[in-house]
Write an enzyme that holds these catalytic residues in place. Structure first.
Site: not given
Ligand code: BGC
Length: 586
Positions: A307, A246
């Site tokens: 991500e 993330d």
């Molecule tokens: C996730 C979101 C989240 C954010 C904070 C993003 O990459 O996909 O759903 O709110 O990170 O963790």
């Protein structure tokens, strides 16, 4: 390392059009596709555990629910599941606010159940990817609670970013940084605790790039680095096949916290620049290399997917052979329904991945964006993030949206690389855009001062059957209300119905295994302005008509699958492709 791009072949496609380029992995990296690891070509199905299936009837999805659907996922034909955060959490941001990375949230189950799920998924031939959230924890994490109680200067505070405020008595935040969800990225410590954490009467603040309940970790602190390595090992030891990381472009911050002079107002922005104080900093990469070394110690084909919302030219840095295996390509999420836009994205992503020996990852939807069956039914340029504030019901052409979403699915699934599907995409679920504001749960709604609708509309519990309190999601109503249309879109209503969206996905996924994975090459074909067409080395040709008029199909011997029931007869083979439709030919 250079990409080998070959021009020409000049094969005729359609009326007088020719191949414009073909892309193959550079020789330095070209793998033998037959022995290539699963993730290079896998279809990964994203499970948002809260909304997938509720095994105990409490209205919240859980691990028991996921275990009960493994047969469905195997029959669908997916290679892996990626489970959004399932750890102990107050769910202030749907689980992206982790209170303990080694414990399963009790509403979802137990660590033993998680282990059982991993084992059973493997028995079904399905890999399991966990979500790891290293940029921030929940405010309920023991570390943050310790930090709040600790005196100024205590090492417990150094795991996060605490700073005195500016101005009189520190009443202004330490910098002008804004949160991704809206509002300042700093909150005063005394809003979180009764303890007076102030030096000489100057108020203390802490950094949170997302919600105030998600304090950012300090990645310059070795304890943080070590802790995450231990967490990765914890799950690898339990058989996890990989991690989705993330906010992989976050983590490291400029500890001088310089003012930025602009708002971080997009949900996740790739609008960074060299030297940005908190996005895409060079010091991220040594951390990633350590993770990669760690994964490589394990047997099996363990992987990491980032991500990373970064500028396209920066993405290959994350994909170097000793860093991430893959990074999501999010450009389709933002693309208008235009052949040219999709073509450019395909070209860029394929090239960038091939340059570093990776493969592209294709995404049309996830838990952060409006579902594509609705997105594609809106006029170009509609700001879908601001619903329901602007109430665009009358702008929506739901039938067109679904038609395009089905065509886009074939476009995506025919491509080399891996495809990430979001739960319910295979059912053609629409966004539930008219949820009553009282039920909205996403912090974006509150933090944006009710200007952005938030992401609840794509997180509504899945329908599994035509009727029942929550259309088969569980025995009772789910945590968000489902619209009536979910009954006819449920998995059981669509099963065995020849041209349903579910059967389209099943067919495409099975054909993909047969035709699409034996090579990693793709030739982009020039078949007209409103048409996107490509050919795989295995002979599969995908043609997508983005325009308003039917177009001629290239020569072929067989229609493998098409995206509309009424669009093409399987036999005799049709020669033209209706608008907003896709076909796979051989
Ligand atoms: C996730 C979101 C989240 C954010 C904070 C993003 O990459 O996909 O759903 O709110 O990170 O963790």
């Amino acid at each position: 390392m250079t990409l080998e791009t070959c021009i020409g072949g000049m094969a005729a496609v359609g009326a007088g059009h020719t191949i414009t380029f073909c892309t193959v992995p550079s020789e330095a990296f070209a793998p033998d596709p037959s022995s290539a690891p699963w993730w290079r070509r896998g279809v990964v199905y994203q499970i948002y555990p809260r909304s997938f299936a509720d095994g105990n009837g409490d209205g919240t999805g859980d691990i028991a629910g996921i275990r009960s659907k493994l047969g469905y996922l195997r029959d669908l034909g997916v290679d892996a599941i990626w489970i959004n955060p399932w750890y102990l959490s107050p769910l202030d941001d749907g689980g992206y606010d982790v209170a303990d990375y080694r414990q399963i949230e009790p509403r979802y189950g137990t660590t033993d159940e998680a282990e059982a799920l991993i084992t059973e998924a493997h028995e079904h031939g399905i890999k399991v990817i966990a979500d790891v959230v290293p940029n921030h924890t929940s405010y309920q994490h023991t570390w943050f609670q310790e930090a709040l109680q600790a005196p100024l200067g205590d090492p417990a505070r150094d795991r996060y970013h605490f700073r005195p405020g500016k101005g009189e008595n520190g009443s202004e935040p330490p910098s002008d940084w804004t949160s991704v969800f809206g509002g300042p990225a700093w909150s005063r410590v005394d809003t979180m605790t009764d303890v007076e954490a102030a030096a000489d009467g100057v108020a203390e603040w802490y950094l949170h790039l997302f919600a105030p309940q998600q304090p950012d970790l300090n990645w310059e602190n070795p304890e943080v680095v070590e802790e995450f390595e231990a967490v990765l090992r914890f799950w690898l030891d339990r058989g996890i096949d990989g991690f989705r990381v993330d906010v992989a472009h976050g983590l490291v911050k400029d500890m001088d916290y310089p003012d930025l002079g602009l708002a971080t107002d997009a949900l996740l922005t790739s609008a960074s620049f060299d030297g940005h104080p908190f996005w895409d900093r060079d010091d991220i990469h040594p951390i990633v290399r350590r993770w990669r070394n760690l994964l490589d110690e394990y047997d099996g084909e363990r992987m990491m997917v980032a991500e990373a919302w970064v500028r396209p030219e920066r993405l290959p840095l994350y994909l170097r052979p000793d860093e991430y295996h893959q990074s999501f390509n999010f450009d389709f999420l933002e693309a208008a329904w235009k052949a040219d836009d999709f073509r450019t994205i395909m070209e860029k992503a394929t090239t960038a991945a091939a340059e570093v020996g990776s493969t592209p990852t294709w995404v049309l939807s996830n838990h952060d964006v409006m579902r594509e069956a609705t997105r594609y039914g809106l006029p170009d340029g509609t700001d879908w993030r601001s619903w329901p504030a602007t109430g665009p019901a009358n702008l929506l052409d739901a039938e067109l949206g679904l038609r395009r979403a089905r065509a886009a699915a074939l476009l995506l699934l025919g491509l080399p690389g891996s495809a990430y599907l979001y739960q319910g995409e295979e059912l053609g679920l629409p966004e539930v855009w008219d949820l009553p504001v009282e039920v909205l749960d996403d912090p974006v709604w509150e933090q944006s001062g009710h200007t952005l609708k938030g992401r609840d509309g794509c997180r509504v519990p899945l329908p599994w059957s035509r009727s029942g309190a929550s259309y088969g999601f569980g025995e009772n109503e789910g945590w968000l209300p489902q619209p009536q249309v979910f009954g006819e879109l449920s998995a059981s209503s669509q099963t065995g119905i020849g041209q349903s969206t579910l059967e389209l996905f099943r067919k495409a996924l099975h054909l993909r295994r047969e035709f699409g994975t034996s090579d990693e090459t793709v030739e982009l074909l020039d078949a007209g302005d409103d048409v996107l067409a490509y050919r795989r080395g295995s002979g599969l040709i995908c043609v997508v008509n983005f325009g308003d008029e039917a177009v001629e199909l290239p020569d072929h011997t067989r229609v493998l699958v098409h995206s509309q029931s009424d669009a093409l007869a399987e036999a005799p083979i049709s020669s033209s492709l209706p608008p907003n439709t896709a076909v796979w030919l051989q």
